[in-house]
Every structure is written in C-alpha cells, then in structure tokens.
Design an enzyme around this catalytic site. Structure first.
Site, mmCIF file in Angstrom:
data_model
loop_
_atom_site.group_PDB
_atom_site.id
_atom_site.type_symbol
_atom_site.label_atom_id
_atom_site.label_comp_id
_atom_site.label_asym_id
_atom_site.label_seq_id
_atom_site.Cartn_x
_atom_site.Cartn_y
_atom_site.Cartn_z
ATOM 1 N N ASP A 118 0.867 -1.174 0.000
ATOM 2 C CA ASP A 118 0.000 0.000 0.000
ATOM 3 C C ASP A 118 0.906 1.228 0.000
ATOM 4 O O ASP A 118 2.088 1.134 0.340
ATOM 5 C CB ASP A 118 -0.897 -0.046 1.237
ATOM 6 N N ASP B 38 0.008 5.093 1.036
ATOM 7 C CA ASP B 38 -0.135 6.001 2.175
ATOM 8 C C ASP B 38 -0.134 5.221 3.482
ATOM 9 O O ASP B 38 -0.986 4.354 3.693
ATOM 10 C CB ASP B 38 -1.441 6.792 2.065
ATOM 11 N N ASP C 109 -1.634 -0.902 5.968
ATOM 12 C CA ASP C 109 -1.909 -0.418 7.316
ATOM 13 C C ASP C 109 -3.387 -0.221 7.588
ATOM 14 O O ASP C 109 -3.750 0.325 8.637
ATOM 15 C CB ASP C 109 -1.158 0.890 7.574
#
Length: 225
Positions: free
Chosen positions: A13, A15, A172
C-alpha cells in the site's frame, strides 16, 4: 495443506505503508479548513485518517461523509489543494529504502497497489525517486473496483506475471488485509502506519504484523532467523 512459498513478489500500500504522506495530506486539509474560517488541526489528530484518503480527510476535517450534500465539492477542493503541494514533506518510511534495496538484491520484484488516484500516485513516486524502480504501480482508478476488492492485486500479479499465492501484501488498513486475503496473498499489517485508536489489527486476519519495514524480510524464505 502447507502454506505456499511466498517469494515471487512484495506489494505495498502507499499512504501509511510505503510512504509517510501524512504531513502533506494534513497541510492540504488545513489549507482547506482555513478557507472556511476553521482553525488548523494538529497532525496527530489527522494522521489516523490519512490512509482513508479524501474520505478520511473530510471526515476528520469537516465531519463530512459520502452522501452528504457538500461531500463531493469539498472532496474535489481538498484534492486540488493536495495536488498543488504533493511532496513537500512526504518521504518513504524509515527503513523502506533499505527494504527495497534488499528485495532488489534478491531479485524479488516489488510494486505499489493503492487506492490513491493515478494522477497523484505517479508524480508522488517520481518525486521520492521510486517510480522507475517499482515493477508495477496499480492505482485506485486503474481497475473498476478498488480495495477492499482483490481485483487491483490480481491486476498487479498479471503485470508481474506471478501467482498471487506466492506474494506478500503489506498495508496499514483493514481493507488492505481484506483485499490481500481475498486474492490469496500473504498479508502483513504495517504497525508503523496510520492506525487509529479504534483499529484492531489483531482482528483483521492477517498472517502477521511488523513494526518496521525491514521486519518483512523475516517473512521471506531463506532469511536467517
């Protein structure tokens, strides 16, 4: 049946996982708040919402959610301000540069799979020096359905020519783990990312969690323990 050997590729991922984009996202939100005569919010308050993109920014900054009458014009206004100053303080998380170099030294391809739109993702990666090094970049508008649907991850594997079951996906947010599991990948939670007080990564069903990028190497075959 034994777990497949996950050594074909590592996908990230963006960000809150590959890059710390919170300072620039927060600055854009506060510039938008200023135009509406609202005081700036501290970075610590905004940070847990960054992985949710414009939706998260409008929720923490204005209490807006999709479906609200002001949501779409405010979302466009936020993205415009963000695009104007995309990479002032954004940088890869500490340890990420070393992890990427270690993967490249092992000839393990790596790529980005993000819900961030392409017109923001590619310039960002170029500015921080990773656009040419990534073996694939799949953005939120690359496929018809973004995460948590697994299609972006399947598309990344098609670009790389690898079996999803032999890949790792690091993220996250819960939707990252949902997408990775649905694609049959190994999944790891980036605990150094933008988790909020109400997040419960232990309940997301990931294969594991890491508190530093280089800890991902421990999950690859052939890594000394």
């Amino acid at each position: 049946m034994p777990e497949p050997v996950r050594d074909a590729a590592v996908l990230f991922d963006l960000d809150g996982t590959f890059a710390d984009t919170a300072p620039d996202m927060a600055a854009a939100l506060n510039r938008l708040r200023a135009t509406h005569d609202r005081a700036p919010l501290p970075l610590a308050e905004i940070r847990p919402f960054v992985s949710h993109g414009g939706r998260g920014m409008l929720e923490v900054g204005f209490g807006l959610r999709p479906g609200d009458s002001d949501y779409e014009p405010m979302r466009r206004a936020f993205l415009d301000r963000y695009a104007e100053a995309l990479v002032r303080d954004t940088a890869p998380f500490p340890g990420m540069a070393e992890l990427v170099s270690a993967l490249e030294a092992r000839a393990i391809p790596w790529g980005i799979v993000t819900n961030k739109p392409g017109y923001l993702t590619r310039p960002l990666l170029e500015c921080i020096g990773y656009a040419e090094r990534a073996a694939c970049v799949v953005c939120g508008d690359t496929t018809p359905t973004p995460k948590p649907h697994p299609r972006p991850l399947f598309h990344a594997c098609e670009l790389l020519g690898v079996d999803p079951e032999r890949c790792w996906y690091l993220g996250d947010a819960e939707r990252d783990i949902q997408a990775g599991r649905a694609a049959g990948m190994g999944t790891l939670v980036a605990l150094f990312g933008y988790l909020g007080a109400h997040d419960d990564p232990d309940g997301w069903g990931a294969h594991g969690a890491i508190d530093h990028p280089l800890a991902l190497l421990d999950w690859l075959p052939g890594t000394p323990t």
